[in-house]
Scaffold this active site. Structure first.
Site, PDB file in Angstrom:
ATOM      1  N   ASP A 218      44.601  38.188  46.679  1.00 46.95           N
ATOM      2  CA  ASP A 218      43.539  39.182  46.504  1.00 46.95           C
ATOM      3  C   ASP A 218      44.029  40.413  45.734  1.00 46.95           C
ATOM      4  O   ASP A 218      45.200  40.778  45.794  1.00 46.95           O
ATOM      5  CB  ASP A 218      43.068  39.618  47.902  1.00 46.95           C
ATOM      6  CG  ASP A 218      41.935  40.608  47.842  1.00 46.95           C
ATOM      7  OD1 ASP A 218      40.870  40.245  47.316  1.00 46.95           O
ATOM      8  OD2 ASP A 218      42.121  41.753  48.299  1.00 46.95           O
ATOM      9  N   GLU A 242      43.637  36.753  41.986  1.00 45.50           N
ATOM     10  CA  GLU A 242      42.334  37.321  41.618  1.00 45.50           C
ATOM     11  C   GLU A 242      42.563  38.551  40.743  1.00 45.50           C
ATOM     12  O   GLU A 242      43.013  39.586  41.229  1.00 45.50           O
ATOM     13  CB  GLU A 242      41.553  37.738  42.864  1.00 45.50           C
ATOM     14  CG  GLU A 242      40.242  38.418  42.521  1.00 45.50           C
ATOM     15  CD  GLU A 242      39.846  39.563  43.465  1.00 45.50           C
ATOM     16  OE1 GLU A 242      38.665  39.908  43.481  1.00 45.50           O
ATOM     17  OE2 GLU A 242      40.711  40.118  44.172  1.00 45.50           O
TER      18      GLU A 242
END
Ligand code: NAG
Ligand code: NAG
Ligand code: NAG
Length: 489
Positions: A218, A242
């Protein structure tokens, strides 16, 4: 005695098969948003109003009980939400408080381990979402009590507070904090050698404790790039980051620091072309932005995560309910070069808007398997799984654009030729003579979504029946042997 017991446990725990980038290339990933996929009680009616931003009750046991729903769509890997302990009502899992404890709302340590073994026994991989950038604190930055973060229990594990004012200033993006006074995200000082060392041992232990096969990382752009190579090495498994940015020359260079990134540049292109019906040249430009001689710092397009929906962005059908457009977008994401990543609910034609709208409880669909998009996704995965397991050149073959017009594109990836269009359901019926397919003259070519058959001309082309703006996935008959598709056995 004590020592020998420990070493046995350690060797068992690390004895699993660490899945590498090469192992992941052939996989197809189903993204589960843990709180919203399945409850332990198997309810298909339990209410979940996404606007409330609170837990709706999905669990790891719930996922385990519904694995066949995922597997029967042809998926070979499952990505789940972060598993760490959280501040109250952080149902998404991105506000962690303790790296070494699991989120009790999702289940117990043993239930998570049980999910991992259930996946493995079905030949599927477990991908876990992990958050190296920050912890979570329910309040303002000046009220943080660091002692509550078990491993990083002093302020010197974190950057001192600052607000990200300029998203173009990379130093700010990496060192300042996300959040506001309702929820703030103390920013872990990942460039500190001591902190990095603790992070490395955490990820190593997480992967071995829960038999994790891959990581979805993330908020990658908020962390210093140099943090990642040793961290992913400690994890010892595939890392997909990400980097939520559409600029190819910003996002793709991260692939030099980890195996893969989610392909945000292509995501924006897919939505423009198939949702807003822009010129196919858009897709052509984006396909070329990674494949041509490592342009833009991209290392390997066949490892990027190809997607067009997730838990952070409005769903495709929130803009158009045209079934042909979404079928083309799905065909593109499964047949393109990257690793397909499909978000729960796409197969049910969910239409939620921006976060939190796109986080609908899947159980309210009743887990129907006879829906058009469930079946479409299953066919697409089936053909990709079949060709990639029978033709060893397929997965590393870079897609070529054979020809295109403003609304239609012809692509080839090794044995599979794809014709996509953004004409939509009103596209009508007509015959399209292909260009550059290079089939063998006289061979039978099968369109696997309709099972229509064609005979290749002397020039190696076919006259395809275009109908209602549907996508076409063409393969030579010989490649379908033993596939169980379109009656071939
Ligand atoms: C904090 O939460 C309250 C209540 O939900 C909301 O009205 C307010 O807009 C939030 N503040 C920020 C900065 O997000
Ligand atoms: C990245 O690409 C954009 C758009 O093509 C361009 O405007 C920008 O100058 C590029 N940035 C760098 C650092 O090359
Ligand atoms: C689509 O893009 C191509 C390539 O840029 C261009 O030649 C063509 O004119 C465009 N078509 C339309 C209808 O805009």
């Amino acid at each position: 005695m004590k020592f020998s017991t420990i070493s046995v446990i350690v060797s068992l725990a690390t004895g699993g098969s660490a899945a590498s980038a090469g192992d992941w290339r052939s996989r197809s990933i189903y993204q589960v948003f843990t709180d919203r996929f399945a409850r332990t009680d198997g309810s298909t009616t339990y209410p979940c109003d996404v606007r409330n931003n609170i837990y709706c009750g999905g669990t790891w046991k719930g996922i385990e009980n519904k694995l066949d729903y995922i597997k029967n769509m042809g998926f070979t890997a499952v990505w789940i939400s972060p598993i760490t302990a959280q501040v109250a009502e952080a149902y998404h899992g991105y506000y962690q408080t303790d790296l070494y404890s699991v989120n009790s709302k999702f289940g117990t340590v043993n239930e998570l381990k049980s999910l991992a073994s259930a996946l493995h026994s079905k030949g599927m991989y477990l991908m876990v979402d992990v958050v190296p950038n920050h912890m979570g604190w329910a309040g303002c930055h000046d009220t943080v009590n660091y002692r509550t973060f078990k491993q990083f229990n002093t302020a010197d594990h974190f950057h001192s507070y600052c607000e990200i004012k300029d998203m173009k200033n990379q130093n700010q993006v990496e060192k300042c904090w996300l959040g506001n006074c309702n929820i703030t995200m103390p920013d872990i000082k990942t460039e500190s050698p001591q902190v990095a060392k603790e992070m490395n041992s955490w990820i190593k232990s997480l992967v071995s404790t829960y038999s994790i096969d891959g990581l979805r990382i993330d908020s990658v752009k908020n962390v210093n790039k140099d943090f990642f190579p040793p961290w992913c090495k400690s994890a010892g498994v595939f890392c997909m980051g990400e980097v939520s940015e559409g600029l190819a020359n910003y996002t793709y260079p991260y692939q030099q620091y980890m195996d893969s990134v989610l392909d945000y540049p292509l995501y924006y292109s897919i939505t423009r072309v198939f949702q807003k019906k822009t010129n196919m040249s858009d897709l052509v430009v984006n396909l070329a932005s990674c494949t041509e001689n490592a342009k833009n710092g991209c290392k390997d397009a066949t490892l990027l995560g190809t997607f067009f929906e997730n838990h952070d962005n409005a769903r495709f059908p929130s803009v158009t309910n045209d079934m042909s457009l979404v079928k083309n977008a799905l065909a593109f994401s499964v047949m393109s070069d990257g690793i397909p990543v499909i978000y729960q609910g796409q197969e049910q034609h969910f239409a939620g808007g921006d976060d939190p709208g796109c986080r609908e409880a899947l159980w309210l669909s009743g887990y129907k398997t006879d829906t058009p998009l469930y079946k479409h996704t299953a066919y697409l995965n089936q053909i990709r799984n079949h060709i990639s397991s029978t033709q060893n050149t397929y997965l590393t073959y870079y897609s070529r654009v054979l020809s295109y017009t403003a609304d239609t594109i012809q692509l080839r990836k090794d044995a599979i030729r794809t014709i996509l269009t953004n004409q939509g359901e009103d596209g009508g019926s007509y015959t399209l003579t292909t260009q550059g397919m290079a089939f063998t003259s006289g061979e039978t070519v099968v369109e696997v979504l309709s099972c229509n058959k064609y005979t290749a001309s002397a020039k190696g082309e076919v006259d395809v029946k275009m109908s209602g703006g549907l996508p076409n996935v063409l393969v030579p008959e010989g490649a379908l042997k033993k596939s169980t598709m379109c009656g071939y056995t």
